[in-house]
Motif scaffolding. Structure first.
Motif, PDB file in Angstrom:
ATOM      1  N   ALA A  17       0.849  -1.191   0.000  1.00 34.54           N
ATOM      2  CA  ALA A  17       0.000   0.000   0.000  1.00 34.54           C
ATOM      3  C   ALA A  17       0.883   1.239   0.000  1.00 34.54           C
ATOM      4  N   MET A  18       0.255   2.379  -0.158  1.00 41.00           N
ATOM      5  CA  MET A  18       0.920   3.683  -0.240  1.00 41.00           C
ATOM      6  C   MET A  18       1.781   3.749  -1.507  1.00 41.00           C
ATOM      7  N   VAL A  19       3.122   3.969  -1.419  1.00 39.41           N
ATOM      8  CA  VAL A  19       3.895   4.214  -2.640  1.00 39.41           C
ATOM      9  C   VAL A  19       5.047   3.234  -2.839  1.00 39.41           C
ATOM     10  N   MET A  20       5.812   2.917  -1.793  1.00 38.64           N
ATOM     11  CA  MET A  20       7.015   2.109  -1.985  1.00 38.64           C
ATOM     12  C   MET A  20       6.717   0.808  -2.741  1.00 38.64           C
ATOM     13  N   GLY A  21       5.863  -0.026  -2.184  1.00 41.19           N
ATOM     14  CA  GLY A  21       5.549  -1.300  -2.822  1.00 41.19           C
ATOM     15  C   GLY A  21       4.766  -1.139  -4.108  1.00 41.19           C
ATOM     16  N   PHE A  61      -2.593   7.425  -6.531  1.00 44.29           N
ATOM     17  CA  PHE A  61      -3.006   6.028  -6.621  1.00 44.29           C
ATOM     18  C   PHE A  61      -3.091   5.563  -8.068  1.00 44.29           C
ATOM     19  N   VAL A  62      -3.723   6.378  -8.908  1.00 43.96           N
ATOM     20  CA  VAL A  62      -3.930   5.986 -10.303  1.00 43.96           C
ATOM     21  C   VAL A  62      -2.599   5.730 -10.998  1.00 43.96           C
ATOM     22  N   ASN A  63      -1.584   6.539 -10.690  1.00 44.11           N
ATOM     23  CA  ASN A  63      -0.304   6.393 -11.372  1.00 44.11           C
ATOM     24  C   ASN A  63       0.443   5.146 -10.924  1.00 44.11           C
ATOM     25  N   ALA A 169      12.499   8.601  -0.489  1.00 42.98           N
ATOM     26  CA  ALA A 169      12.717   7.327   0.191  1.00 42.98           C
ATOM     27  C   ALA A 169      11.767   6.261  -0.326  1.00 42.98           C
ATOM     28  N   ASP A 170      10.497   6.607  -0.490  1.00 47.27           N
ATOM     29  CA  ASP A 170       9.524   5.656  -1.024  1.00 47.27           C
ATOM     30  C   ASP A 170       9.932   5.169  -2.401  1.00 47.27           C
ATOM     31  N   LYS A 171      10.332   6.084  -3.271  1.00 49.46           N
ATOM     32  CA  LYS A 171      10.605   5.696  -4.655  1.00 49.46           C
ATOM     33  C   LYS A 171      11.922   4.938  -4.791  1.00 49.46           C
TER      34      LYS A 171
END
Length: 391
Positions: A17-21, A61-63, A169-171
């Motif tokens: 969830a969120m961005v990293m994964g 989210f869409v991206n 950090a997420d990316k």
């Protein structure tokens, strides 16, 4: 856009969830993998954090979830867990972003998942590695930026502690999770062996920051602090011109000599004749160049720097990327028709001669694929409604 992509035939069960994964698995989807996004009944929180064409379809989210299938499972129920176990049996990759104790409590630790599917690649996306004392701490991009030294470096550069203006950090951790998972899949192709992979954000970003900033601190005894002086020089910033700003890096000796010969500044001297000498007084060099670049317009400098093959660029906004002629020429942006209108995605930045990737489709509505995906598993005692917690 008919290429199946290099990951055709790879099925990913995605509990991130969120961005990293999701950023990691978005790239897998672009490259042809069948990514099945498992969501709780309320959906991934990222559905609701920014603007979008419909509720639950925020731009972020869409991206990062384009081209995936959304399956709602309530993993607090037996039916939801049974459905997930059935999916795991068909998967090549299982990836999650829960803390270790949370995924263990649900009954989906590596040992439990490998008992269902011994050849699976099981990727953990954590804040902190399990072998350290911070293993159970929650983590987000801001906190990891802080711990890995980004605000401290920004303070050296600008005089004020700040995060950088992107969720770095997420990316970075998402890209690391991608390459780690791909390496494990490559090993499995050679040996048939599945394995567990761990990608902690803190360790990933510590390694990332120390690529250049480790510097003199790597040696025993240390030869200096953990900092790369050029990147924290106060005068390292876009240069002011007569009518705006420009980015330029007059760095190596070839570029430097070409610049000096063309511009003939009054401060030319042996003090700055070599890269080694300039590096020892880099902030002074930046300051001298800054004063010189105020003498001409941005376009005049861009023309000269292009002639001299010195790296230079105008200062643009993220909005300008959508109209950039180079990005248009290479086809970075892909427009996908969705039930809520066209979406212009920043697409796949890499190029493959035989198996190029592309945006496979829009981001899914919450639970849009639950019934279809569970039906693919064949006759079971678990129906979509009970698995999703609505029956």
């Amino acid at each position: 856009m008919t290429s199946p992509g290099p990951l055709q035939g790879v099925r990913v069960v995605d509990l991130t969830a969120m961005v990293m994964g999701p950023y990691c698995t978005q790239i897998m989807a672009d490259m042809g993998a069948d990514v099945i996004k498992i969501e709780p009944p309320q959906g991934d929180n990222t559905r609701y954090i920014s603007v979008g064409p419909a509720p639950g379809l925020s731009g972020v989210f869409v991206n990062v979830n384009r081209g995936k299938r959304s399956v709602v499972l309530d993993l607090r129920t037996d039916a939801g867990r049974d459905a997930l176990r059935a999916l795991i049996g068909t998967a090549d990759v299982f990836i999650h972003s829960m803390r270790a104790k949370a995924v263990d409590k649900l009954g989906f630790s590596y040992d439990e998942v490998a008992a269902i599917n011994p050849n699976i690649i099981y990727t953990n996306c954590y804040g902190y590695g399990r072998r350290g004392p911070e293993a159970d701490r929650p983590a987000y991009d801001d906190t990891i930026q802080a711990e890995c030294g980004i605000p401290a470096v920004q303070e050296q550069l600008t005089g004020e502690a700040n995060y950088v203006g992107t969720i770095m950090a997420d990316k970075v951790a998402g890209l690391t999770a991608l390459y780690a998972t791909m390496m494990a899949l490559f090993h499995r192709e050679r040996t048939g062996q599945g394995q567990e992979v761990e990608v902690p954000m803190f360790e990933t970003m510590a390694s990332f920051m120390l690529v250049e900033h480790a510097n003199g601190a790597m040696f025993d005894p240390p030869l200096g602090p953990a900092v790369y002086p050029r990147t924290v020089a106060p005068n390292r910033r876009p240069y002011e011109t007569k009518d705006g700003h420009i980015a330029a890096l007059i760095y190596n000796d070839k570029h430097w000599n070409a610049f000096i010969e063309a511009v003939q500044p009054t401060w030319n001297s042996d003090l700055y004749a070599t890269l080694e000498r300039r590096a020892r007084q880099i902030d002074t060099v930046y300051g001298l160049v800054a004063q010189t670049l105020k003498e001409r317009t941005t376009d005049e400098w861009l023309k000269l720097f292009n002639e001299l093959e010195i790296p230079a660029a105008p200062i643009r906004t993220p909005d300008a990327l959508f109209d950039d002629p180079h990005l248009a020429a290479v086809g970075l942006f892909e427009t996908v028709q969705t039930p809520h209108g066209p979406v212009r995605f920043p697409g796949v930045p890499t190029w493959f001669s035989r198996t190029p990737g592309h945006v496979r489709g829009p981001a899914p509505e919450l639970g849009a694929d639950t019934a279809a995906v569970l039906h693919e598993l064949g006759p079971t005692t678990t129906d979509a409604e009970s698995a999703a917690g609505s029956g």
